[in-house]
Scaffold this motif. Structure first.
Motif, PDB file in Angstrom:
ATOM      1  N   TYR A   8      41.953  24.635  33.137  1.00 48.25           N
ATOM      2  CA  TYR A   8      41.902  25.323  31.920  1.00 48.25           C
ATOM      3  C   TYR A   8      42.761  25.397  30.937  1.00 48.25           C
ATOM      4  CZ  TYR A   8      38.045  27.977  34.620  1.00 48.25           C
ATOM      5  OH  TYR A   8      36.776  28.265  35.396  1.00 48.25           O
ATOM      6  N   VAL A   9      42.257  25.741  29.602  1.00 48.31           N
ATOM      7  CA  VAL A   9      43.183  25.950  28.689  1.00 48.31           C
ATOM      8  C   VAL A   9      42.788  27.114  28.054  1.00 48.31           C
ATOM      9  CG1 VAL A   9      44.030  25.251  26.551  1.00 48.31           C
ATOM     10  CG2 VAL A   9      43.785  23.478  27.945  1.00 48.31           C
ATOM     11  N   TYR A  10      43.544  28.193  28.042  1.00 47.91           N
ATOM     12  CA  TYR A  10      43.386  29.773  27.708  1.00 47.91           C
ATOM     13  C   TYR A  10      43.268  29.679  25.960  1.00 47.91           C
ATOM     14  CZ  TYR A  10      44.002  30.993  32.495  1.00 47.91           C
ATOM     15  OH  TYR A  10      44.009  30.936  33.658  1.00 47.91           O
ATOM     16  N   ALA A  11      42.287  30.564  25.468  1.00 54.21           N
ATOM     17  CA  ALA A  11      42.394  30.660  24.040  1.00 54.21           C
ATOM     18  C   ALA A  11      43.442  31.434  23.510  1.00 54.21           C
ATOM     19  CB  ALA A  11      41.282  31.593  23.711  1.00 54.21           C
ATOM     20  N   ALA A  12      44.012  31.107  22.432  1.00 51.59           N
ATOM     21  CA  ALA A  12      45.268  31.829  21.936  1.00 51.59           C
ATOM     22  C   ALA A  12      44.826  33.214  21.502  1.00 51.59           C
ATOM     23  CB  ALA A  12      45.327  31.070  20.556  1.00 51.59           C
ATOM     24  N   ASN A  13      45.868  34.014  21.883  1.00 55.45           N
ATOM     25  CA  ASN A  13      45.838  35.330  21.451  1.00 55.45           C
ATOM     26  C   ASN A  13      44.735  36.218  22.691  1.00 55.45           C
ATOM     27  OD1 ASN A  13      47.617  35.718  19.576  1.00 55.45           O
ATOM     28  ND2 ASN A  13      46.046  34.752  18.229  1.00 55.45           N
ATOM     29  N   ASN A  19      44.027  39.635  31.003  1.00 58.68           N
ATOM     30  CA  ASN A  19      44.293  40.744  31.778  1.00 58.68           C
ATOM     31  C   ASN A  19      43.356  41.735  32.259  1.00 58.68           C
ATOM     32  OD1 ASN A  19      46.992  39.743  31.965  1.00 58.68           O
ATOM     33  ND2 ASN A  19      47.853  41.146  30.289  1.00 58.68           N
ATOM     34  N   GLU A  20      42.482  42.101  31.448  1.00 57.77           N
ATOM     35  CA  GLU A  20      41.500  43.084  31.881  1.00 57.77           C
ATOM     36  C   GLU A  20      40.390  42.493  32.710  1.00 57.77           C
ATOM     37  OE1 GLU A  20      39.552  44.249  28.044  1.00 57.77           O
ATOM     38  OE2 GLU A  20      41.426  45.045  27.422  1.00 57.77           O
ATOM     39  N   VAL A  21      40.112  41.010  32.587  1.00 53.14           N
ATOM     40  CA  VAL A  21      39.011  40.441  33.378  1.00 53.14           C
ATOM     41  C   VAL A  21      39.601  39.849  34.627  1.00 53.14           C
ATOM     42  CG1 VAL A  21      37.325  38.768  33.181  1.00 53.14           C
ATOM     43  CG2 VAL A  21      37.944  40.259  31.167  1.00 53.14           C
ATOM     44  N   ARG A  22      41.116  39.534  34.737  1.00 51.00           N
ATOM     45  CA  ARG A  22      41.544  38.858  35.893  1.00 51.00           C
ATOM     46  C   ARG A  22      41.235  39.434  37.242  1.00 51.00           C
ATOM     47  NH1 ARG A  22      46.618  38.547  34.043  1.00 51.00           N
ATOM     48  NH2 ARG A  22      46.466  36.625  33.367  1.00 51.00           N
ATOM     49  N   PRO A  23      41.050  40.511  37.307  1.00 51.87           N
ATOM     50  CA  PRO A  23      40.496  41.325  39.009  1.00 51.87           C
ATOM     51  C   PRO A  23      39.155  40.698  39.199  1.00 51.87           C
ATOM     52  CG  PRO A  23      41.558  42.967  37.682  1.00 51.87           C
ATOM     53  CD  PRO A  23      41.380  42.241  36.461  1.00 51.87           C
ATOM     54  N   ALA A  24      37.967  40.747  38.046  1.00 50.57           N
ATOM     55  CA  ALA A  24      36.905  40.114  38.509  1.00 50.57           C
ATOM     56  C   ALA A  24      37.018  38.716  38.483  1.00 50.57           C
ATOM     57  CB  ALA A  24      36.003  40.472  37.475  1.00 50.57           C
ATOM     58  N   HIS A  25      37.872  37.948  37.880  1.00 54.46           N
ATOM     59  CA  HIS A  25      38.154  36.375  37.896  1.00 54.46           C
ATOM     60  C   HIS A  25      38.557  36.119  39.402  1.00 54.46           C
ATOM     61  CE1 HIS A  25      39.440  32.334  36.901  1.00 54.46           C
ATOM     62  NE2 HIS A  25      40.745  32.960  37.429  1.00 54.46           N
ATOM     63  N   ARG A  26      39.474  36.840  39.874  1.00 56.15           N
ATOM     64  CA  ARG A  26      40.173  36.488  40.986  1.00 56.15           C
ATOM     65  C   ARG A  26      39.257  36.975  42.310  1.00 56.15           C
ATOM     66  NH1 ARG A  26      46.586  37.906  40.233  1.00 56.15           N
ATOM     67  NH2 ARG A  26      47.022  35.866  39.019  1.00 56.15           N
ATOM     68  N   GLU A  27      38.523  37.839  41.883  1.00 58.73           N
ATOM     69  CA  GLU A  27      37.230  38.279  43.262  1.00 58.73           C
ATOM     70  C   GLU A  27      36.534  37.075  43.319  1.00 58.73           C
ATOM     71  OE1 GLU A  27      33.841  41.625  43.973  1.00 58.73           O
ATOM     72  OE2 GLU A  27      35.592  42.064  42.595  1.00 58.73           O
ATOM     73  N   TRP A  28      36.040  36.525  42.086  1.00 59.73           N
ATOM     74  CA  TRP A  28      35.125  35.533  42.084  1.00 59.73           C
ATOM     75  C   TRP A  28      35.734  34.173  42.798  1.00 59.73           C
ATOM     76  CZ3 TRP A  28      35.666  30.756  38.870  1.00 59.73           C
ATOM     77  CH2 TRP A  28      34.617  30.018  38.766  1.00 59.73           C
ATOM     78  N   LEU A  29      36.976  33.991  42.241  1.00 57.57           N
ATOM     79  CA  LEU A  29      37.541  32.885  43.000  1.00 57.57           C
ATOM     80  C   LEU A  29      37.668  33.015  44.614  1.00 57.57           C
ATOM     81  CD1 LEU A  29      40.736  31.949  40.390  1.00 57.57           C
ATOM     82  CD2 LEU A  29      38.642  30.821  40.750  1.00 57.57           C
ATOM     83  N   ALA A  30      38.234  34.333  44.965  1.00 52.49           N
ATOM     84  CA  ALA A  30      38.031  34.624  46.505  1.00 52.49           C
ATOM     85  C   ALA A  30      36.925  34.269  47.171  1.00 52.49           C
ATOM     86  CB  ALA A  30      38.728  35.816  46.728  1.00 52.49           C
ATOM     87  N   GLY A  31      35.986  34.618  46.443  1.00 56.36           N
ATOM     88  CA  GLY A  31      34.610  34.270  47.220  1.00 56.36           C
ATOM     89  C   GLY A  31      34.089  32.741  47.257  1.00 56.36           C
ATOM     90  N   LEU A  32      34.569  32.134  46.238  1.00 55.18           N
ATOM     91  CA  LEU A  32      34.518  30.673  46.239  1.00 55.18           C
ATOM     92  C   LEU A  32      35.413  29.830  47.319  1.00 55.18           C
ATOM     93  CD1 LEU A  32      34.181  29.864  42.552  1.00 55.18           C
ATOM     94  CD2 LEU A  32      32.435  29.670  44.302  1.00 55.18           C
ATOM     95  N   ALA A  33      36.747  30.650  47.586  1.00 55.09           N
ATOM     96  CA  ALA A  33      37.535  30.090  48.610  1.00 55.09           C
ATOM     97  C   ALA A  33      36.972  30.295  49.959  1.00 55.09           C
ATOM     98  CB  ALA A  33      38.824  30.639  48.375  1.00 55.09           C
ATOM     99  N   GLU A  34      36.408  31.466  50.227  1.00 49.60           N
ATOM    100  CA  GLU A  34      35.916  31.648  51.415  1.00 49.60           C
ATOM    101  C   GLU A  34      34.581  30.852  51.572  1.00 49.60           C
ATOM    102  OE1 GLU A  34      34.249  35.754  52.058  1.00 49.60           O
ATOM    103  OE2 GLU A  34      36.114  36.749  51.247  1.00 49.60           O
ATOM    104  N   GLY A  47      51.540  29.997  31.338  1.00 49.82           N
ATOM    105  CA  GLY A  47      50.637  30.913  30.756  1.00 49.82           C
ATOM    106  C   GLY A  47      49.743  30.386  29.989  1.00 49.82           C
ATOM    107  N   ALA A  48      49.780  29.280  29.704  1.00 47.94           N
ATOM    108  CA  ALA A  48      48.832  28.429  28.761  1.00 47.94           C
ATOM    109  C   ALA A  48      47.484  28.058  29.514  1.00 47.94           C
ATOM    110  CB  ALA A  48      49.260  27.361  27.963  1.00 47.94           C
TER     111      ALA A  48
END
Length: 97
Positions: A8-13, A19-34, A47-48
């Motif tokens: 992934y390359v994150y969008a500038a700015n 930071n706001e969406v990270r908890p949902a992103h990590r929850e989604w990732l955790a489900g895929l890891a499970e 951080g890029a």
């Protein structure tokens, strides 16, 4: 199953939105890891962007999975590079066999 390295390359700015969406992103990732679909993931030190290692039947199936990422929905991913990968040595060796 095939192993894919996804960069992934994150969008500038986009730091605040990420930071706001990270908890949902990590929850989604955790489900895929499970489900053993996601083998490893983590952000780059600068951080890029991030590297994610997935197991999927093919690239089309992987793209369907990636569209569900809350980061994708929030528009913080400026670019994605998908590469089929064959781990030969180490903890992930033999996964795509």
């Amino acid at each position: 199953m095939t192993v894919f390295a996804v960069e992934y390359v994150y969008a500038a700015n986009s730091t605040e939105t990420r930071n706001e969406v990270r908890p949902a992103h990590r929850e989604w990732l955790a489900g895929l890891a499970e489900d053993s679909v996601l083998l490893a993931s983590g952000p780059y030190g600068d951080g890029a962007g991030a590297l994610l290692i997935f197991k999927a039947t093919d690239e089309a199936a992987l793209n369907s999975i990636l569209k569900q990422d809350p980061f994708a929905g929030a528009g913080v991913i400026a670019g994605t590079r998908i590469t089929e990968w064959s781990p030969i040595i180490g903890m992930l060796a033999g996964i795509s066999a």
